[in-house]
Write a protein that holds these residues in place. Structure first.
Motif, mmCIF file in Angstrom:
data_model
loop_
_atom_site.group_PDB
_atom_site.id
_atom_site.type_symbol
_atom_site.label_atom_id
_atom_site.label_comp_id
_atom_site.label_asym_id
_atom_site.label_seq_id
_atom_site.Cartn_x
_atom_site.Cartn_y
_atom_site.Cartn_z
ATOM 1 N N LEU A 118 -0.127 -0.147 -5.352
ATOM 2 C CA LEU A 118 -1.596 -0.101 -5.345
ATOM 3 C C LEU A 118 -2.110 0.916 -4.328
ATOM 4 N N MET A 119 -1.475 0.979 -3.164
ATOM 5 C CA MET A 119 -1.908 1.940 -2.149
ATOM 6 C C MET A 119 -1.619 3.372 -2.586
ATOM 7 N N PHE A 120 -0.430 3.606 -3.173
ATOM 8 C CA PHE A 120 -0.119 4.947 -3.662
ATOM 9 C C PHE A 120 -1.106 5.380 -4.742
ATOM 10 N N ASN A 121 -1.521 4.435 -5.553
ATOM 11 C CA ASN A 121 -2.460 4.750 -6.629
ATOM 12 C C ASN A 121 -3.822 5.173 -6.101
ATOM 13 N N ILE A 201 8.274 1.747 -7.894
ATOM 14 C CA ILE A 201 8.224 2.703 -9.005
ATOM 15 C C ILE A 201 7.859 1.997 -10.307
ATOM 16 N N VAL A 202 8.385 0.790 -10.501
ATOM 17 C CA VAL A 202 8.097 0.032 -11.731
ATOM 18 C C VAL A 202 6.609 -0.236 -11.846
ATOM 19 N N TYR A 203 5.993 -0.633 -10.749
ATOM 20 C CA TYR A 203 4.561 -0.959 -10.778
ATOM 21 C C TYR A 203 3.707 0.304 -10.879
ATOM 22 N N LEU A 204 4.173 1.394 -10.275
ATOM 23 C CA LEU A 204 3.451 2.661 -10.437
ATOM 24 C C LEU A 204 3.473 3.117 -11.895
ATOM 25 N N SER A 208 0.202 3.628 -14.265
ATOM 26 C CA SER A 208 -0.069 4.884 -14.983
ATOM 27 C C SER A 208 -0.383 4.641 -16.454
ATOM 28 N N GLY A 209 0.001 3.480 -16.972
ATOM 29 C CA GLY A 209 -0.277 3.160 -18.361
ATOM 30 C C GLY A 209 -1.631 2.512 -18.598
ATOM 31 N N VAL A 210 -2.382 2.260 -17.543
ATOM 32 C CA VAL A 210 -3.717 1.674 -17.688
ATOM 33 C C VAL A 210 -4.661 2.732 -18.238
#
Length: 323
Positions: A118-121, A201-204, A208-210
């Motif tokens: 979430l922070m990287f996003n 990485i999995v959550y990133l 990215s698919g949202v």
């Protein structure tokens, strides 16, 4: 007679179509996609040789196994080894430590990759984002032996950075790695530091698919970044979070064996000895292969039950599951 002839003439002719058999359909699929199956073949062969073939040795858990007699010639003893295990104080302690370490690791460690993603996003500078991601991913690719060496050096009572800081504050040095009460915090903290970045990485990928249109609509409605994270990002990646949680629950008895072997010692067995280290000591060091096989089988059965239970509960309440 004429009526019978007219009736026979009125009936339509029927034809029998031969349907391909199941085996013929399989052969047709193989012929059509043989390149894909050829690429899949090495993985299938590896799984058969190293995952399924060794299952033949599970019967050691029910036999008085002797290396000289072999598996087939060793006599059956039924559940004798399991009875021995559950009356063994060391095994009960190992189960308790395994569950405790895994539960604490799940509670403190599972949310960290999600927070990192979430922070990287939310980082706008691509350069800063790439640099920080590289830094937090890096520990995953470092050998467990090197990680253990770093931990031992950092917590050394004589020259470790932690004790040096304590001495600078006027406090006495602490022999962290020989104190049972400190083993779990050090082990769990090391695991979070080593794996949290890579696991994010999995959550990133899920983030990215949202759909960007959801964020655009939220901006039009006047939503802040914080509101978009809570109302759009988190609900959108919730299925991924649930899947990863189910997998983590299934591995709750699979504590990092290598790291514990490298960090623990007899002084910390009280809080550090887990099922895998118990199997290692009994099987490889003690030569009790049948008892170690029984402990390993118990471990696998419990993990299977946990995965099935977690998957069923998730499917019932969230309609998200592995299968």
């Amino acid at each position: 007679m004429a009526e019978l002839d007219r009736t026979a003439e009125a009936e339509p002719a029927t034809y029998t179509i031969n349907q391909p058999t199941r085996m013929e359909r399989i052969i047709d699929h193989l012929k059509a996609d043989w390149q894909i199956y050829l690429l899949l073949a090495p993985t299938v062969i590896w799984m058969l040789l190293f995952l399924y073939k060794p299952m033949y040795g599970l019967q050691i858990a029910f036999k008085d196994y002797s290396v000289f007699r072999g598996i087939a010639a060793s006599p059956w003893v039924g559940f004798e080894h399991f009875e021995t295990l559950f009356t063994n104080d060391q095994f009960i302690r190992a189960i308790r430590n395994t569950v405790t370490i895994s539960a604490l690791g799940l509670f403190f460690g599972f949310p960290v990759p999600i927070l990192l993603a979430l922070m990287f996003n939310e980082v706008l500078s691509q350069t800063y984002k790439k640099v920080t991601q590289t830094i937090v991913y890096l520990p995953h690719f470092i050998s467990s032996v090197i990680i253990a060496g770093i931990v031992i050096t950092a917590f050394s009572p004589s020259a470790g950075i932690v004790n040096s800081l304590l001495n600078w504050l006027g406090l006495d040095s602490i022999y962290f790695l020989t104190r049972p009460e400190w083993f779990r915090p050090i082990f769990i903290g090391t695991g979070i530091w080593q794996e949290a970045g890579f696991s994010s990485i999995v959550y990133l990928a899920a983030i990215s698919g949202v759909s960007p249109t959801l964020y655009e609509s939220a901006v039009v409605d006047g939503a802040s970044r914080w509101q978009m994270m809570w109302k759009i990002t988190l609900p959108s990646i919730l299925p991924t979070i649930i899947i990863m949680l189910i997998i983590r629950i299934g591995n709750i008895l699979e504590v990092s064996f290598e790291m514990i072997i490298l960090l623990y010692q007899p002084a910390t067995y009280e809080t550090a000895d887990v099922v895998n280290t118990f199997i290692y000591r009994q099987g490889l060091q003690g030569g009790q292969y049948d008892l170690a096989a029984a402990a390993g089988l118990f471990n696998a059965v419990v993990a299977f039950i946990l995965v099935m239970s977690a998957n069923s509960i998730s499917k019932r309440f969230s309609r998200t599951s592995l299968w």
